[in-house]
Design an enzyme around this catalytic site. Structure first.
Site, PDB file in Angstrom:
ATOM      1  N   ASP A  87       0.749  -1.285  -0.200  1.00  0.00           N
ATOM      2  CA  ASP A  87      -0.055  -0.053  -0.225  1.00  0.00           C
ATOM      3  C   ASP A  87       0.922   1.199  -0.055  1.00  0.00           C
ATOM      4  OD1 ASP A  87      -2.792   1.084   0.432  1.00  0.00           O
ATOM      5  OD2 ASP A  87      -1.858   2.170   2.067  1.00  0.00           O
ATOM      6  N   GLU A 125       1.542  -0.704  -5.050  1.00  0.00           N
ATOM      7  CA  GLU A 125       0.584   0.532  -5.483  1.00  0.00           C
ATOM      8  C   GLU A 125       1.309   1.505  -5.250  1.00  0.00           C
ATOM      9  OE1 GLU A 125      -3.063   3.023  -3.994  1.00  0.00           O
ATOM     10  OE2 GLU A 125      -1.502   2.265  -2.490  1.00  0.00           O
TER      11      GLU A 125
HETATM   12  C1  GLC Z   1      -4.222   3.038  -0.470  1.00  0.00           C
HETATM   13  C2  GLC Z   1      -5.440   2.183  -0.447  1.00  0.00           C
HETATM   14  C3  GLC Z   1      -6.698   3.095  -0.185  1.00  0.00           C
HETATM   15  C4  GLC Z   1      -6.380   3.658   1.166  1.00  0.00           C
HETATM   16  C5  GLC Z   1      -4.876   4.406   1.048  1.00  0.00           C
HETATM   17  C6  GLC Z   1      -4.405   4.708   2.558  1.00  0.00           C
HETATM   18  O1  GLC Z   1      -4.203   3.867  -1.596  1.00  0.00           O
HETATM   19  O2  GLC Z   1      -5.745   1.500  -1.379  1.00  0.00           O
HETATM   20  O3  GLC Z   1      -7.967   2.294  -0.237  1.00  0.00           O
HETATM   21  O4  GLC Z   1      -7.372   4.558   1.615  1.00  0.00           O
HETATM   22  O5  GLC Z   1      -4.070   3.621   0.615  1.00  0.00           O
HETATM   23  O6  GLC Z   1      -3.954   3.514   3.154  1.00  0.00           O
END
Ligand code: GLC
Length: 544
Positions: free
Chosen positions: A212, A277
């Site tokens: 994340d 991500e």
């Molecule tokens: C990422 C996740 C999202 C979350 C954010 C903070 O973007 O996909 O759902 O709100 O991180 O952890």
């Protein structure tokens, strides 16, 4: 002009290179105990459904101990399961069953921030300014005469300042909600802790991690101003995500973290992987997260961002495949996830949106690389746009008016009444309500029905798994001339050629010379030796 992209190599440890990964938003997938919230036992009971769907792996969104301010992306204990989702024993039982069915398990790791309920943050609040407990987070003095202004102009991705002041006058950084304080990744204890967390889940048998906010852990030294924000110029800093540099994202030093993690992953057998991500200014900078000494994949969100036009898809696909060749890692194809409006709705909603979404599925699943499917897209679920405001739970909603709840509504499984089999028989609870129109979209309503979206996914996934021209070691993409607005490419294994055609031209297209149709998002009609592919439809043809 014919353009070819070579296919990447593969082996069993390389399963992730061509996998279809199904994203389970745990809270909304299946509720085994009738409390209205999905759980690990619910996933376990539905594993045969996922095996029959034909996916290779599941990515589970966070199920760790959490106050659930941001749907579990606010973790209070990285080594335990929140009672809402079950127990560690439930996790062990679920992963054992998944592996027995040939399904791999990827879990979500949230290293950029903890929950404010995490013992480290609670200790930091109690210990006071200058304490070693505060040093694990990013606490700073304010500016202005009495420190009454934030330390700098940084903005939360969820809107508003990225800093919150506490009673003793210091401020702490949170790039997301105030309940998600950012860790200081220059602190050795933070690094050691997460290496331990990786091992904890690897020892429990997980096959990989989705990282994340993988671009966020290192902040520029001195915490320099960005120079603008919604308060000063009206432009939100978050608008630069994926387009520009921010002092709190994509700093070079972040790569040291992944270079330390990779040997840990590689020390376990069976091809343990990690997917980032990450948002970076350019595809080139995004590619830096991937490689034999860093992470295995990074989500490419450009495919998701492509507009419904042949040119837009062609450009995004060409760029992604070229990048993938340079870094020697597979492209990741994503159409929807738990943060984005579902693609049925993005493509126009209603019948038109669904038609296009089905066509996009055949496009995605014919491409080389790894495809990520978000739960419910195999049912053709649209975004729920009319959730009552008081039921919305996304922390971004109160700050920005934008909410991600509409793509997180629990999955309809069966039955005549909401929540359509989300819980055990007779249970009426679901943490978000499903609309009445979802009765016809449930798994039971679509299973075995020719032409349903569920059957289209099952067919396409079966062909993708069995067909030599779609195998990981098959040929890459060769584009074919098919007229304006018509995307056509083939992939080959020896003499066997599979051609994918997507008609975005606004008129039916006559397809000839690619062989026999083996999958189609809409019925084809014959015409002489060729086939008529309707508007906003896609089909796969085979020639042996
Ligand atoms: C990422 C996740 C999202 C979350 C954010 C903070 O973007 O996909 O759902 O709100 O991180 O952890």
């Amino acid at each position: 002009m014919t353009v070819s992209h070579p296919a990447p190599p593969t082996s069993d440890d390389d399963w992730w290179r061509s996998a279809v990964v199904y994203q389970v938003y745990v809270r909304s997938f299946a509720d085994s105990n009738g409390d209205g919230v999905g759980d690990l036992q619910g996933i376990r009971e539905r594993l045969p459904y996922l095996r029959d769907l034909g996916v290779d792996a599941l990515w589970l969104t966070p199920f760790y101990t959490s106050p659930m301010i941001d749907g579990g992306y606010d973790v209070a204990d990285y080594r335990d399961v929140d009672p809402m989702f079950g127990t560690l024993a439930d996790f062990d039982a679920m992963i054992t069953d998944a592996h027995a069915l040939g399904l791999r398990i990827i879990v979500d790791l949230v290293p950029n921030h903890t929950s404010s309920a995490h013992p480290w943050f609670q200790a930091a609040l109690a210990a006071g300014p200058g304490s070693p407990e505060r040093a694990r987070y990013l606490f700073a003095e304010g500016t202005g005469e009495d420190g009454e202004l934030p330390p700098n102009d940084w903005e939360s991705i969820f809107g508003g300042p990225a800093w919150t002041r506490i009673a003793d006058g210091q401020w702490y950084l949170h790039l997301f909600d105030p309940a998600q304080p950012d860790l200081d990744w220059r602190h050795p204890e933070v690094r050691a802790e997460f290496e331990g967390v990786l091992r904890f889940w690897l020892d429990r048998g997980v096959d990989g991690f989705r990282i994340d906010v993988a671009h966020g852990m290192i902040k520029a030294e001195g915490l320099p101003d960005v120079g603008f924000n919604s308060m000063t110029t009206g432009q939100r800093q978050a608008e630069l995500l994926g387009k520009g540099r921010l002092p709190y994202f994509d700093q070079d030093e972040v790569h040291d973290i992944y270079r330390a993690w990779r040997p840990i992953l590689d020390s376990y057998p069976g091809g343990r992987m990690a997917v980032a991500e990450a948002w970076a200014e350019t595809p080139q900078r995004l590619a830096r997260y991937i490689g034999p000494d860093e992470l295995h994949q990074a989500f490419s969100f450009d495919f998701l961002d492509a507009t419904w036009s042949a040119d837009s898809f062609r450009k995004v696909i060409d760029t992604a495949l070229a990048e993938s060749t340079i870094v020697g890692a597979p492209t990741t194809w994503v159409l929807s996830n738990h943060d984005k409006q579902r693609h049925v709705t993005r493509y126009g909603d209603g019948a038109e949106g669904l038609r296009r979404a089905r066509a996009a599925t055949l496009l995605m699943l014919a491409l080389p690389g790894c495809a990520y499917i978000y739960q419910g897209e195999e049912l053709g679920l649209p975004e729920v746009l009319d959730l009552p405001d008081d039921l919305r739970q996304d922390p971004a909603f109160l700050r920005t008016g934008e909410s991600r709840d509409g793509c997180r509504v629990p999955i309809p499984w069966s039955g005549e009444l909401a929540p359509y089999g989300f819980g055990p028989a007779g249970s009426e609870l679901s943490w978000l309500p499903a609309p009445a129109t979802w009765r016809a979209l449930s798994v039971a309503a679509q299973a075995g029905v020719p032409g349903s979206t569920l059957e289209l996914y099952r067919t396409a996934l079966r062909i993708r798994r069995d067909h030599p021209a779609l195998a990981a070691d098959a040929g890459g993409v060769t584009w074919l001339e098919a007229g304006p607005g018509v995307l056509a490419f083939s992939r080959a294994a020896g003499d066997t050629v599979l051609t994918c055609v997507v008609n975005i031209s606004g008129a039916p297209a006559l397809i000839d010379g690619y062989g026999a149709p083996i999958a189609a998002s809409e019925p084809l009609t014959g015409q002489g030796s060729g086939h008529r592919l309707p508007v906003d439809a896609a089909a796969w043809f085979e020639r042996r």
